[in-house]
Scaffold this active site. Structure first.
Site, PDB file in Angstrom:
ATOM      1  N   ASP A 162      -2.530  13.507  -0.671  1.00 46.97           N
ATOM      2  CA  ASP A 162      -1.924  13.930  -2.005  1.00 46.97           C
ATOM      3  C   ASP A 162      -2.808  13.788  -2.747  1.00 46.97           C
ATOM      4  O   ASP A 162      -3.386  14.474  -4.030  1.00 46.97           O
ATOM      5  CB  ASP A 162      -0.814  13.752  -2.433  1.00 46.97           C
ATOM      6  CG  ASP A 162       0.452  13.573  -1.101  1.00 46.97           C
ATOM      7  OD1 ASP A 162       0.564  14.485  -0.887  1.00 46.97           O
ATOM      8  OD2 ASP A 162       1.364  12.950  -1.786  1.00 46.97           O
TER       9      ASP A 162
ATOM     10  N   ASN B 225      -4.075  14.116   6.841  1.00 44.80           N
ATOM     11  CA  ASN B 225      -3.245  13.542   7.008  1.00 44.80           C
ATOM     12  C   ASN B 225      -3.413  12.502   8.019  1.00 44.80           C
ATOM     13  O   ASN B 225      -2.514  11.438   7.915  1.00 44.80           O
ATOM     14  CB  ASN B 225      -2.157  14.928   6.380  1.00 44.80           C
ATOM     15  CG  ASN B 225      -2.010  15.325   5.109  1.00 44.80           C
ATOM     16  OD1 ASN B 225      -2.471  14.142   3.797  1.00 44.80           O
ATOM     17  ND2 ASN B 225      -1.365  16.187   5.675  1.00 44.80           N
TER      18      ASN B 225
ATOM     19  N   HIS C 128      -0.552  10.810   3.966  1.00 43.29           N
ATOM     20  CA  HIS C 128       0.130  11.321   3.677  1.00 43.29           C
ATOM     21  C   HIS C 128      -0.388  12.094   1.949  1.00 43.29           C
ATOM     22  O   HIS C 128      -0.540  12.238   1.148  1.00 43.29           O
ATOM     23  CB  HIS C 128       1.131  12.006   3.366  1.00 43.29           C
ATOM     24  CG  HIS C 128       2.216  12.307   5.015  1.00 43.29           C
ATOM     25  ND1 HIS C 128       1.572  14.043   4.478  1.00 43.29           N
ATOM     26  CD2 HIS C 128       2.316  12.082   5.871  1.00 43.29           C
ATOM     27  CE1 HIS C 128       2.001  14.221   6.024  1.00 43.29           C
ATOM     28  NE2 HIS C 128       2.289  13.477   7.086  1.00 43.29           N
TER      29      HIS C 128
ATOM     30  N   GLU D 296      -2.537  23.144   1.101  1.00 44.61           N
ATOM     31  CA  GLU D 296      -3.812  22.333   0.551  1.00 44.61           C
ATOM     32  C   GLU D 296      -4.815  24.095   0.227  1.00 44.61           C
ATOM     33  O   GLU D 296      -5.966  24.087   0.496  1.00 44.61           O
ATOM     34  CB  GLU D 296      -4.555  22.389   2.311  1.00 44.61           C
ATOM     35  CG  GLU D 296      -4.852  22.961   2.970  1.00 44.61           C
ATOM     36  CD  GLU D 296      -3.735  22.822   4.308  1.00 44.61           C
ATOM     37  OE1 GLU D 296      -4.198  23.179   5.019  1.00 44.61           O
ATOM     38  OE2 GLU D 296      -2.129  22.791   4.382  1.00 44.61           O
TER      39      GLU D 296
END
Length: 302
Positions: free
Chosen positions: A194, A185, A190, A220
């Site tokens: 994703d 991230n 981010h 996660e």
């Protein structure tokens, strides 16, 4: 009774059947957007002839005050063919079913991704029923990965635990999470994180049996319940997942992202008091795998 054939006897009733006039087919133009990933999960926005702007600005019809959403990000408009979504020059793009678009006509069930938020387009004969079905689905499905969510996982685990205790069956549990996910991230953003989670979920779902239950536990971390499998079966699947992820080419905006996972495996034993105890055992082994170098399974770590 009169014999005059030109007259009708007063004690006779004549009934004339009149067929009902054919009714025109009712055509509905109902449609709505439902937030399935974001701060307002389940929120519904009804679509009509007006444009619906999606963005971070307070003036937006659908305000998404989250990372990676532009002030005026996209707009949904009525067209002669139904509804279409158009990107408004956003920084991070608008996606329909994970494909970046400039403009696209929407079909029932399409998923619109704006930044880290996701909306589902519903239209058809009974949007109200579809909406309530979607809300029920959101109670059991993780919107980002389309895997089962934590709530459904716990229900399934306790059900499998009770069944094994009653009939003497076995089952295994695999827990795994992405190594150094915070680093992914921080380094790639981010949206990239994703994308890794979505792709990872899809990969695992394609490799399990139809009766296995794959769930995103949050963040996660993921889990797989394997009915009728012992510890050996759990370890075998865990190694398949580890190798699959290690060899997969994860990308975001053309940039390759190295991804590995660490895994912990446990199997049902009659001495365990409940499903939570099995989770604790698998989680302890997951921790061992991460502590011993990551990208490995605890029971197979050197």
């Amino acid at each position: 009774m009169s014999k005059d054939s030109g007259r009708v006897s007063p004690d006779k009733t004549v009934v004339t059947l009149i067929a009902p006039a054919p009714q025109p087919e009712v055509v509905t133009n109902d449609a709505c957007l439902v937030v399935i990933v974001g701060d307002e999960i389940g929120k519904r926005v009804t679509l009509d002839d007006r444009d619906v702007v999606i963005g971070r600005a307070s003036s937006s019809d659908i305000q998404l005050d989250i990372d990676n959403v532009s002030r005026t990000h996209a707009v949904v408009t009525r067209t002669p063919n139904g509804w279409a979504v158009r990107d408004l020059g956003s920084t991070n793009g608008t996606f329909v079913n994970d494909k970046r678009i400039q403009e696209r006509t929407l079909a029932d069930g399409d998923l619109i991704r704006v930044g880290r938020a996701m909306l589902k387009f519903l239209t058809g004969g009974n949007v109200e029923a579809q909406y309530h079905e979607e809300i029920y689905r959101l109670m059991t499905i993780d919107g980002l990965t389309q895997l089962h969510n934590k709530r459904h996982f716990h229900e399934a685990l306790e059900r499998e635990f009770a069944r094994s205790r009653r009939y003497g069956n076995c089952f295994a549990l695999v827990l795994f999470d992405v190594d150094h996910f915070k680093r992914i991230n921080d380094t790639y953003g981010h949206l990239a994180g994703d994308e890794v989670l979505r792709r990872l979920g899809a990969l695992v779902k394609m490799r399990v049996r139809t009766n296995d239950i794959v769930a995103r536990m949050g963040g996660e971390e993921f889990a797989v319940i394997l009915p009728e499998a012992g510890l050996g079966g759990g370890l075998s699947l865990a190694e398949k997942i580890r190798k699959l992820v290690e060899s997969e080419r994860f990308t975001h905006n053309g940039v390759v992202i190295p991804v590995t996972v660490s895994l912990g495996v446990a199997a049902y034993e009659p001495t365990l008091p409940n499903g939570e105890a099995l989770i604790s055992r698998a989680d302890a082994r997951l921790y061992e795998a991460k502590a011993s170098g990551r990208n490995r399974i605890a029971d197979m770590a050197a």
